[in-house]
Write an enzyme that holds these catalytic residues in place. Structure first.
Site, PDB file in Angstrom:
ATOM      1  N   HIS A   1      31.039  25.629 -26.898  1.00 51.31           N
ATOM      2  CA  HIS A   1      31.901  24.496 -27.419  1.00 51.31           C
ATOM      3  C   HIS A   1      32.692  25.101 -28.408  1.00 51.31           C
ATOM      4  CE1 HIS A   1      31.233  20.475 -29.130  1.00 51.31           C
ATOM      5  NE2 HIS A   1      31.870  21.129 -29.977  1.00 51.31           N
TER       6      HIS A   1
ATOM      7  N   HIS B   1      36.594  24.511 -30.615  1.00 52.88           N
ATOM      8  CA  HIS B   1      38.023  23.813 -30.557  1.00 52.88           C
ATOM      9  C   HIS B   1      38.967  24.658 -30.972  1.00 52.88           C
ATOM     10  CE1 HIS B   1      35.962  19.861 -31.287  1.00 52.88           C
ATOM     11  NE2 HIS B   1      35.002  20.714 -31.385  1.00 52.88           N
TER      12      HIS B   1
ATOM     13  N   GLN C   1      39.207  12.962 -30.589  1.00 52.66           N
ATOM     14  CA  GLN C   1      38.809  12.995 -31.927  1.00 52.66           C
ATOM     15  C   GLN C   1      38.782  11.965 -32.738  1.00 52.66           C
ATOM     16  OE1 GLN C   1      38.962  16.621 -34.256  1.00 52.66           O
ATOM     17  NE2 GLN C   1      37.557  15.144 -35.092  1.00 52.66           N
TER      18      GLN C   1
ATOM     19  N   HIS D   1      30.940  14.522 -27.884  1.00 49.29           N
ATOM     20  CA  HIS D   1      30.371  14.794 -29.120  1.00 49.29           C
ATOM     21  C   HIS D   1      29.557  13.378 -29.460  1.00 49.29           C
ATOM     22  CE1 HIS D   1      33.442  17.874 -29.369  1.00 49.29           C
ATOM     23  NE2 HIS D   1      33.212  18.120 -30.606  1.00 49.29           N
TER      24      HIS D   1
ATOM     25  N   GLU E   1      26.991  13.022 -33.756  1.00 50.89           N
ATOM     26  CA  GLU E   1      27.105  14.050 -34.679  1.00 50.89           C
ATOM     27  C   GLU E   1      27.023  13.395 -36.103  1.00 50.89           C
ATOM     28  OE1 GLU E   1      30.803  16.604 -34.545  1.00 50.89           O
ATOM     29  OE2 GLU E   1      30.031  17.981 -35.835  1.00 50.89           O
TER      30      GLU E   1
ATOM     31  N   ASP F   1      31.339  26.041 -32.230  1.00 47.06           N
ATOM     32  CA  ASP F   1      32.070  24.707 -32.623  1.00 47.06           C
ATOM     33  C   ASP F   1      33.279  24.922 -33.280  1.00 47.06           C
ATOM     34  OD1 ASP F   1      32.594  22.103 -32.752  1.00 47.06           O
ATOM     35  OD2 ASP F   1      31.155  21.422 -34.281  1.00 47.06           O
TER      36      ASP F   1
END
Ligand code: FE2
Length: 411
Positions: free
Chosen positions: A55, A57, A150, A208, A211, A307
């Site tokens: 995981h 980005h 997102q 996701h 969170e 992450d």
């Protein structure tokens, strides 16, 4: 090539490993040298399957401080910083940063990466760039791409169409962000949409999910139910699930039955979760990390990820998997001897299950000869002493090497 005296995955005894044509050809305590065969003596050092980053980005990676630093360190200031940086996004910029990030990972023995890429962008510039550059980087790492909305699927203009376009462009997995959608109804509908999209196109899923510290954030139960009903099961991963930290024990007791039936995977990101969650708390301050210990004890697959890597949401990171394991064990109170010794699995075999690497991964005769060597005899010592990955071999080829630091006390 013959690698002698390898201590594979904490084994008490050492093993010799023969590599031929990029695959593990033989593994025995003592193998006889073939005529003309090259030998590398590993001197009893720890050998593990390559590290897997489940995981990250990559579209935002290596942008911390550009153009502004996140002064408070919060998620929301991170979003403001990213909005300023997003204006400068171009294919060349994304590719340059992804190349540098993958090289950092490679230097730390990471050979498989799952990246979420923001698709709430009408031009899909980052997605297109990453899909292109991943081919160029195959010598160093396999990169799996998740279409990550997102700003939501229902809550962003043309969110569904952008997700469908991302699938057409060739992503490996479908994402969602139910806790960020405007309403609970949107959250449920976004998951229904994403699960159907994955099922129709035979893709993996990585959401996701919850969170947030909000104990009423219940994306997980919807995701697990759809995974079960659509037969997606272990093709689905719930990332983060921070709200599960705050759920009542009575609710978790009920939820666990569904989670086991659904067979979904989990990815926890201890570094970023502890740093970004609990921000609305005074004291006591919640840790925000999902129930890794209880999930693992229930036989559910949980992996650890980073992450973020030096971006507006997390201003640190060197491309190693060690720190997330180290903090993860502390914060989940998994500090027993066996827990520590076996904790490499959170970023190797368990993460490989998340990515569905199958028989393309693992130290077994017939599989691709990909492995790392660490400057320690077992993972307990490696973790405790922050040991270097001294060698990373990918499909039989050495791709990275580190000389361990020599420290001397002079008095
Ligand atoms: Fe993430």
């Amino acid at each position: 090539m013959l690698y002698t005296n390898a201590r594979i995955e904490n084994a008490a005894e050492t093993t010799d490993i023969r590599v031929e044509d990029g695959r593990f050809a033989a593994m025995e305590p003592k193998l006889s040298l073939l005529p003309g065969e090259e030998v590398t003596d590993l001197h009893g050092k720890l050998v593990l399957p390559p590290f897997v980053e489940p995981h990250v980005h990559l579209d935002a990676t290596l942008t911390a401080g550009d153009p502004v630093w996140n002064m408070s360190g919060t998620l929301f200031e991170g979003i403001e910083c990213w909005a300023k940086r997003k204006d400068k996004l171009s294919a060349a910029d994304v590719k340059d940063r992804v190349r540098r990030a993958v090289r950092l990972y490679a230097s730390n023995g990471v050979q498989f990466i799952r990246t979420h890429v923001d698709v709430t962008d009408p031009s899909l510039v980052a997605l297109k760039a990453i899909l292109e550059v991943r081919e160029e980087l195959r010598g160093l790492a396999d990169i799996q791409v998740v279409a990550f909305p997102q700003e939501g699927i229902l809550s962003f203009p043309h969110g569904k169409e952008l997700m469908e376009e991302a699938v057409k462009l060739g992503v490996d997995a479908v994402g969602a962000i139910p806790h960020f959608e405007f309403t609970r109804e949107y959250a449920v509908e976004s998951l229904n949409f994403a699960c159907q999209l994955a099922a129709r196109n035979d893709l993996l899923m990585d959401v996701h999910c919850d969170e947030t510290d909000d104990d009423q954030s219940r994306g997980l139960e919807t995701l697990a139910t759809r995974a079960l009903e659509l037969g997606l099961k272990d093709r689905v991963t719930a990332s983060h699930t921070c709200a599960m930290h705050s759920y009542s024990n009575a609710y978790v007791l009920k939820l666990m039955r569904l989670l086991k039936m659904s067979e979904i995977n989990f990815v926890s990101n201890p570094l970023v979760n502890t740093h970004l969650e609990g921000r609305a708390d005074t004291y006591p301050k919640r840790r925000g990390v999902t129930r890794v210990k209880e999930l693992t004890e229930a036989g559910i697959n949980v992996a650890f990820g980073n992450d973020d890597l030096f971006d507006p949401w997390y201003p640190m990171g060197c491309g190693a998997m060690r720190d997330t394991v180290y903090l993860g064990l502390h914060v989940t109170q998994m500090m027993g001897r066996e827990d520590i010794l076996n904790s490499y699995r959170f970023v190797t075999t368990k993460a490989a299950r998340v990515l569905h690497l199958g028989d393309g991964y693992g130290i077994e005769v017939g599989r691709p000869a990909s492995f790392v060597v660490m400057d320690a005899e077992d993972y307990y010592e490696a973790l405790s002493n922050n040991a270097s990955v001294t060698l990373s071999v990918r499909k039989g080829k050495a791709v990275a090497r580190t000389q361990p630091a020599r420290r001397e006390v002079l008095i």
